[in-house]
Design a protein around this motif. Structure first.
Motif, mmCIF file in Angstrom:
data_model
loop_
_atom_site.group_PDB
_atom_site.id
_atom_site.type_symbol
_atom_site.label_atom_id
_atom_site.label_comp_id
_atom_site.label_asym_id
_atom_site.label_seq_id
_atom_site.Cartn_x
_atom_site.Cartn_y
_atom_site.Cartn_z
ATOM 1 N N ALA A 185 1.075 -1.464 -16.631
ATOM 2 C CA ALA A 185 -0.140 -0.937 -16.386
ATOM 3 C C ALA A 185 -0.926 -1.518 -14.894
ATOM 4 N N PHE A 186 -1.041 -2.749 -14.996
ATOM 5 C CA PHE A 186 -1.665 -3.512 -13.774
ATOM 6 C C PHE A 186 -1.029 -3.038 -12.456
ATOM 7 N N LEU A 187 0.083 -2.917 -12.412
ATOM 8 C CA LEU A 187 0.842 -2.527 -11.334
ATOM 9 C C LEU A 187 0.778 -1.046 -10.862
ATOM 10 N N MET A 188 0.612 -0.201 -11.881
ATOM 11 C CA MET A 188 0.540 1.060 -11.822
ATOM 12 C C MET A 188 -0.811 1.898 -11.517
ATOM 13 N N ASP A 189 -1.856 0.684 -11.220
ATOM 14 C CA ASP A 189 -3.222 1.101 -11.228
ATOM 15 C C ASP A 189 -3.447 0.740 -9.532
ATOM 16 N N PRO A 190 -3.944 1.857 -8.713
ATOM 17 C CA PRO A 190 -3.998 1.490 -7.440
ATOM 18 C C PRO A 190 -5.262 0.660 -7.014
ATOM 19 N N ALA A 191 -6.003 0.427 -7.967
ATOM 20 C CA ALA A 191 -7.291 -0.314 -7.918
ATOM 21 C C ALA A 191 -6.716 -1.586 -7.624
ATOM 22 N N ASN A 192 -5.583 -1.974 -7.937
ATOM 23 C CA ASN A 192 -4.752 -3.380 -7.788
ATOM 24 C C ASN A 192 -3.972 -3.506 -6.503
ATOM 25 N N HIS A 193 -3.797 -2.497 -5.828
ATOM 26 C CA HIS A 193 -2.875 -2.252 -4.499
ATOM 27 C C HIS A 193 -3.853 -2.583 -3.532
ATOM 28 N N GLN A 194 -3.613 -3.868 -2.799
ATOM 29 C CA GLN A 194 -4.226 -3.878 -1.353
ATOM 30 C C GLN A 194 -3.284 -3.673 -0.343
ATOM 31 N N ARG A 195 -4.104 -3.167 0.874
ATOM 32 C CA ARG A 195 -3.577 -2.693 2.087
ATOM 33 C C ARG A 195 -3.975 -4.077 3.005
ATOM 34 N N ARG A 196 -3.003 -4.533 3.539
ATOM 35 C CA ARG A 196 -3.170 -5.805 4.499
ATOM 36 C C ARG A 196 -2.548 -5.336 5.852
ATOM 37 N N VAL A 197 -3.361 -5.993 7.045
ATOM 38 C CA VAL A 197 -2.812 -5.551 8.371
ATOM 39 C C VAL A 197 -2.381 -6.921 8.984
ATOM 40 N N VAL A 198 -1.224 -6.755 9.530
ATOM 41 C CA VAL A 198 -0.910 -7.693 10.508
ATOM 42 C C VAL A 198 -0.457 -7.427 11.963
ATOM 43 N N GLU A 199 -0.314 -8.304 12.944
ATOM 44 C CA GLU A 199 0.071 -7.605 14.219
ATOM 45 C C GLU A 199 1.408 -8.155 14.339
ATOM 46 N N VAL A 200 2.295 -7.158 14.815
ATOM 47 C CA VAL A 200 3.772 -7.352 14.988
ATOM 48 C C VAL A 200 4.225 -6.934 16.441
ATOM 49 N N GLY A 221 2.511 -7.151 19.251
ATOM 50 C CA GLY A 221 1.596 -6.632 19.798
ATOM 51 C C GLY A 221 0.825 -5.348 19.232
ATOM 52 N N VAL A 222 1.502 -4.775 17.973
ATOM 53 C CA VAL A 222 1.146 -3.589 17.263
ATOM 54 C C VAL A 222 0.553 -4.013 15.983
ATOM 55 N N SER A 223 -0.483 -3.284 15.607
ATOM 56 C CA SER A 223 -1.073 -3.286 14.078
ATOM 57 C C SER A 223 -0.195 -2.680 13.314
ATOM 58 N N ARG A 224 0.126 -3.389 12.276
ATOM 59 C CA ARG A 224 1.124 -2.739 10.930
ATOM 60 C C ARG A 224 0.349 -3.373 9.609
ATOM 61 N N SER A 225 0.826 -2.459 8.614
ATOM 62 C CA SER A 225 0.058 -2.634 7.545
ATOM 63 C C SER A 225 1.090 -2.952 6.473
ATOM 64 N N PHE A 226 0.778 -3.635 5.082
ATOM 65 C CA PHE A 226 1.874 -3.799 4.181
ATOM 66 C C PHE A 226 1.024 -3.757 2.710
ATOM 67 N N PHE A 227 1.501 -3.522 1.635
ATOM 68 C CA PHE A 227 0.800 -3.551 0.354
ATOM 69 C C PHE A 227 0.809 -4.951 -0.205
ATOM 70 N N ALA A 228 -0.109 -5.324 -0.713
ATOM 71 C CA ALA A 228 -0.139 -6.425 -1.749
ATOM 72 C C ALA A 228 -0.713 -6.296 -3.012
ATOM 73 N N MET A 229 -0.122 -6.872 -4.148
ATOM 74 C CA MET A 229 -0.653 -6.756 -5.419
ATOM 75 C C MET A 229 -0.847 -8.265 -6.046
ATOM 76 N N PRO A 230 -1.606 -8.919 -5.524
ATOM 77 C CA PRO A 230 -1.890 -10.093 -6.183
ATOM 78 C C PRO A 230 -2.347 -10.047 -7.832
ATOM 79 N N TYR A 231 -1.454 -11.056 -8.557
ATOM 80 C CA TYR A 231 -1.660 -10.863 -9.730
ATOM 81 C C TYR A 231 -1.996 -12.468 -10.473
ATOM 82 N N ARG A 232 -3.183 -12.476 -11.041
ATOM 83 C CA ARG A 232 -3.604 -13.643 -11.530
ATOM 84 C C ARG A 232 -3.054 -13.957 -12.985
ATOM 85 N N HIS A 233 -2.009 -15.011 -13.222
ATOM 86 C CA HIS A 233 -1.349 -14.971 -14.622
ATOM 87 C C HIS A 233 -2.276 -16.071 -15.227
ATOM 88 N N ALA A 234 -2.881 -15.643 -16.418
ATOM 89 C CA ALA A 234 -3.950 -16.371 -16.955
ATOM 90 C C ALA A 234 -3.338 -17.631 -17.643
#
Length: 237
Positions: free
Chosen positions: A182-197, A199-212
């Motif tokens: 349920a955590f992974l299937m909720d876009p509220a937990n999907h970050q979009r990150r940007v990096v330069e590759v 000389g061009v800006s590229r993006s990727f998804f990240a889903m940081p999960y805090r394991h209690a």
């Protein structure tokens, strides 16, 4: 991430790159989470048996770190059939040449003796984490994902009977852990990150999960996060 690829110098996203350093992109328009009833094992089986009209959001990485033709590979997307399902993931060891320290699905390169992508995924899963194929019910596949490191990966989706014991392959796998589906299937937990590759800006998804229980964060990103995003698109369609 998209089907577009560019040549890039290896240091841009190679060994030692810390994806946490990539800038957060502005939050996109809010998307709905997959309803809880669609995450139960019977609903998941039915969805793969009678798939909707849909298209993967991310067919592959937007950068290319390898000049060779892509090699076939497969991973298992292991959905552990608890009353509240989870996804079994691994953290790769830090000394590997490729994807060192990253969060990943169990899986790997296709062997000449493998009869299919399913065979590759089940064999690699048993070798990496000791999960026998008898505990896995394969329910379907997601579209092939082409990685920047030169692999054409078939994600094989399986329901895993809970109550298993794992035996990790110490050279490749540092640890294994579960994340609520349920955590992974909720876009509220999907970050979009940007990096330069290159000389061009590229993006990727990240889903940081805090394991209690383990009191630490697992930073799920790159191809693993992209395939989970595609699973989200499939289940929410």
């Amino acid at each position: 991430m998209s089907a577009e690829t560019v040549s890039a110098p290896r240091p841009a996203l190679g060994t030692g790159y810390d994806p946490r350093a990539a800038a957060l992109a502005p939050a996109p328009t809010a998307l709905p989470a997959v309803p809880g009833e669609r995450l139960a094992a019977p609903a998941l089986r039915h969805r793969f048996q009678s798939p909707p009209q849909w298209a993967p959001e991310l067919p592959g990485d937007r950068f290319r770190l390898s000049e060779r033709p892509p090699l076939p590979a497969a991973v298992l997307v292991p959905l552990v059939a608890h009353p509240e399902p989870s996804v079994l993931l691994t953290q790769r060891t830090a000394h590997l040449d490729q994807h060192a320290g990253q969060i990943a699905f169990p899986g790997g390169r296709t062997d000449s003796k493998d009869r299919s992508a399913i065979d590759t995924a089940l064999r690699e899963t048993e070798e990496e984490v000791g999960l026998p194929r008898e505990r896995i019910e394969v329910i379907g596949q997601l579209p092939v994902y082409e990685t920047g490191t030169g692999f054409r990966v078939t994600p094989v989706v399986g329901l895993v009977d809970p109550g298993f014991s794992l035996r990790l392959q110490a050279f490749e796998v540092d640890e294994a852990f579960e994340v609520p589906l349920a955590f992974l299937m909720d876009p509220a937990n999907h970050q979009r990150r940007v990096v330069e590759v290159a000389g061009v800006s590229r993006s990727f998804f990240a889903m940081p999960y805090r394991h209690a229980e383990r009191e630490r964060e697992y930073f799920i990103w790159g191809a693993t996060a992209a395939m989970l995003r595609n699973l989200y698109r499939f289940l929410v369609a």
